[in-house]
Design a protein around this motif. Structure first.
Motif, short mmCIF file in Angstrom:
data_model
loop_
_atom_site.label_atom_id
_atom_site.label_comp_id
_atom_site.label_asym_id
_atom_site.label_seq_id
_atom_site.Cartn_x
_atom_site.Cartn_y
_atom_site.Cartn_z
N SER A 335 0.83 -1.21 0.00
CA SER A 335 0.00 0.00 0.00
C SER A 335 0.86 1.25 0.00
CB SER A 335 -0.92 -0.01 1.24
OG SER A 335 -1.61 1.21 1.35
N THR A 337 -0.25 4.10 1.28
CA THR A 337 -0.61 4.96 2.42
C THR A 337 -0.65 4.23 3.76
OG1 THR A 337 -2.96 4.56 1.97
CG2 THR A 337 -1.94 6.50 0.97
N LYS A 338 -1.11 2.98 3.78
CA LYS A 338 -1.27 2.28 5.06
C LYS A 338 0.06 1.79 5.59
CE LYS A 338 -5.97 0.61 4.19
NZ LYS A 338 -6.83 -0.59 4.05
N GLU A 413 -1.54 8.89 6.85
CA GLU A 413 -1.24 8.92 8.28
C GLU A 413 -0.01 9.78 8.53
OE1 GLU A 413 -0.78 4.91 9.53
OE2 GLU A 413 -2.92 4.40 9.34
#
Length: 510
Positions: A335, A337-338, A413
Motif C-alpha cells: 500500500s 498509504t497504510k 497517516e
C-alpha cells in the motif's frame, strides 16, 4: 499273530499240576511278563506306524497296531476317505502309549502330516510343482490341504500370490480352487510350509520391453500413495515411483495426495530406469513445459497479473501466479498509504490479489511483485496538500512510546512526538481524540509526515507577541518624528543660508 513263531516253549512246565488246577512253575513273574511283552510290537511315542482297522462306528475307528491295547481314532480324521472299512491298513501317529486309563492314544491326521514332510522335502529339493486346493483365506494370504502331499497345509503369503500388488487374495484366487504352487520354504518344528504362486511365471521385469528408455511416456495405475510420492504400476509387478517433487513445477511443499489417488490411471515420463535393481522413477510435471524457460516473455517486468496468496512472512506475502511461478510482494509494496505491520492485516491466504512484476530472479525461480504499483502514487498529490505549515484535522489512532499515529484526510497517516501532543492547557492529547495538527515536515520518498498540535497555539502566541512588539515599536517612532523633522528642517535652513553666502562670495570675486 506273526510274532507267535518267535516264542520259545517253557521246558520245565508242570502239565500235571496245570491239569489239577495247581499250576506251579519255577518261572518268576518278571520272566512271565517279559515273555508276554516279547509277543507285542515295540513302539515309541511320536512315531508313525501302520495299523489295521478292526472296528468302526459313526464316531470312532478302532485300530490295532499289535500293541497290548488297541487305539481309538475319531472318525472325523478319515473324512477324506469315505470308503474306509474294517481290515484297511492305515497310518497312525502314536501320541501316548498309555494315558491315565491305560488307553493307547493314536492320531491318523498327525500321521498323514508327519509322513507328508518327507514328501515336502523331496518336492522342495527337486523343485517340484505340486497341486493343491485353497482351504481358507487369511489376512496374509491363503491356506492350501495339498492333494499329493497327504493333506499337509501350507501358506501362500499375499505377496507371493502375484508379481503385482494384491490388496485382497480374492483378486487372484477363490475357495476350493485347485492350484499349482511352488514350495518356497518350510519350518520343521512348526510344521509350516511357505508356498508361492507367482513363482510359476517369470518376473515381469525380465519381460519388460527392452526398448523402453528414459524420456519415454508410459501409462499406469496408482497402486500405493504416500506423502512423499505415489507408486505407479505400468505392468503387473513393474512399478515406478513419482516423487512429489516431480508432480508439479511448484516449489511449495505439498502432499502427493493433492495430485492423485489410488486407482487413478495416469500418464508419466520415465526419469530413471535401472533394470538390474528393478527400479524406475517417473514424473508427470515433465508433461508440461517448465514455465521458467520463457518467464521473461510471459511475465515481463511491468506486466500485471492476478495471483493467489499462498503464505505470509513478517516481511511480505508469497503468491503464486500459476503452478510453478511464485513471487514475493514485500510488505512495503502492498500500500502507498497504510502502515502495515503484518501482511495478514491487508489480505488473507487463498485470496486473489492483483500484482505487477517488478523484478525477475530466474536463477532462484522467484519474482519480485508489487500491489501498490497498480495505482498512481498519491504522495505526488499529498505533496501539494500537506505542505509544511498547513493545518489539518486529524484523529489519534495509536499511541506509542515515541509518539502517536494520526489519521489525516485522504487516508494518509502522520506522526507526532509527545512534545507536539501537549495541548494549550498543558494536558496531553489522548487516543481517539480529534485535534488540529500543523505539518512541520513532509518527506515524499520516505512517505513520512511529521505533525504538531502544540505548534498551532505556540506559533499563534509567537505571532501575537511579535505583532505587539511591532505595534509598540511603531508608536515610539511616531513620537520621535516631529523632533527629527524639526532637526531636519533647521538643518535644511542653515544649509540654505550657507549656500547663499557662498554664492555671494563667488559672485563678488567675479
Amino acid at each position: 499273530m506273526e510274532n507267535l513263531k518267535n516264542i520259545a516253549p517253557i521246558e520245565d512246565f508242570n502239565w500235571d499240576a496245570y491239569e489239577s488246577g495247581d499250576a506251579v512253575t519255577n518261572v518268576s513273574k518278571e520272566e512271565l511278563e517279559k515273555a508276554y511283552d516279547s509277543t507285542l510290537n515295540k513302539v515309541n511315542d511320536r512315531e508313525v506306524v501302520d495299523g489295521t482297522v478292526i472296528a468302526m462306528n459313526k464316531r470312532e475307528v478302532v485300530v490295532n497296531i499289535g500293541y497290548k491295547s488297541d487305539g481309538i481314532i475319531p472318525l472325523s480324521e478319515f473324512r477324506y476317505n469315505p470308503d474306509l472299512k474294517v481290515g484297511d491298513t492305515v497310518e497312525v501317529y502314536i501320541e501316548n502309549q498309555e494315558d491315565k486309563k491305560g488307553q493307547l492314544i493314536l492320531s491318523h491326521k498327525k500321521a498323514r502330516a508327519t509322513r507328508s514332510w518327507d514328501r515336502v522335502n523331496a518336492a522342495l529339493e527337486n523343485e517340484e510343482i505340486i497341486k493343491g486346493y485353497i482351504k481358507c483365506r487369511t489376512k496374509g494370504g491363503m491356506i492350501v490341504v495339498f492333494i499329493d502331499l497327504g493333506g499337509v497345509d501350507g501358506l501362500i503369503h499375499i505377496t507371493d500370490l502375484s508379481w503385482g500388488r494384491v490388496s485382497d487374495p480374492r483378486e487372484v484366487v477363490s475357495l476350493d480352487q485347485k492350484l499349482n504352487v511352488v514350495i518356497l520354504d518350510f519350518d520343521d518344528e512348526k510344521k509350516r510350509i511357505a508356498l508361492g504362486l507367482k513363482q510359476l511365471t517369470p518376473h515381469p521385469w525380465d519381460s519388460l520391453d527392452p526398448n523402453l528408455k528414459v524420456g519415454d511416456h508410459v501409462k499406469g495405475k496408482v497402486v500405493v500413495m504416500a506423502d512423499y510420492g505415489a507408486f505407479i504400476e505400468i505392468a503387473p509387478g513393474v512399478e515406478g515411483l513419482i516423487h512429489v517433487s516431480e508432480m508439479s513445477w511448484s516449489q511449495h511443499l505439498r502432499s502427493a495426495q493433492d495430485f492423485m489417488k489410488v486407482g487413478d490411471e495416469i500418464e508419466a515420463v520415465i526419469l530413471t530406469l535401472d533394470r538390474e535393481e528393478r527400479k524406475m522413477s517417473l514424473g508427470i510435471k515433465q508433461l508440461k513445459a517448465d514455465p521458467w524457460e520463457t518467464i521473461e516473455e510471459k511475465y515481463p517486468v511491468g506486466s500485471k497479473h492476478t495471483a493467489k496468496v499462498r503464505n505470509f512472512t513478517n516481511f511480505g506475502v508469497f503468491v503464486e501466479i500459476e503452478e510453478g511461478v511464485d513471487g514475493l510482494i514485500h510488505i512495503s509494496d502492498l500500500s502507498w498509504t497504510k502502515k502495515i505491520k503484518h501482511p495478514s492485516e491487508f489480505t488473507q491466504i487463498g485470496a486473489d490479489i492483483e500484482v505487477q512484476v517488478l523484478e525477475i530472479d530466474k536463477e532462484n525461480r522467484r519474482l519480485s511483485l508489487g500491489h501498490k504499483q497498480l495505482e498512481e502514487n498519491p504522495w505526488d498529490v499529498f505533496e501539494t496538500v500537506f505542505t509544511v505549515g498547513s493545518i489539518h484535522e486529524g484523529t489519534i489512532i495509536e499511541m506509542l512510546d515515541k509518539g502517536a499515529v494520526v489519521a489525516l484526510p485522504y487516508g494518509v497517516e502522520g506522526f507526532a512526538t509527545p512534545k507536539h501532543l501537549v495541548k494549550e492547557d498543558g494536558s496531553q492529547a489522548q487516543l481517539d481524540e480529534k485535534l488540529e495538527f500543523k505539518v512541520i515536515e513532509f518527506n515524499k520518498d520516505a512517505k513520512r509526515i511529521i505533525l504538531s498540535h502544540s505548534r498551532i497555539f505556540e506559533d499563534a502566541a509567537k505571532a501575537e507577541e511579535k505583532a505587539e512588539k511591532k505595534a509598540t515599536k511603531k508608536s515610539s517612532k511616531k513620537e520621535e518624528a516631529p523632533m527629527i523633522q524639526n532637526q531636519a528642517a533647521s538643518t535644511t535652513l542653515g544649509d540654505i543660508d550657507a549656500l547663499a553666502a557662498l554664492k555671494e562670495q563667488l559672485e563678488g570675486k567675479k
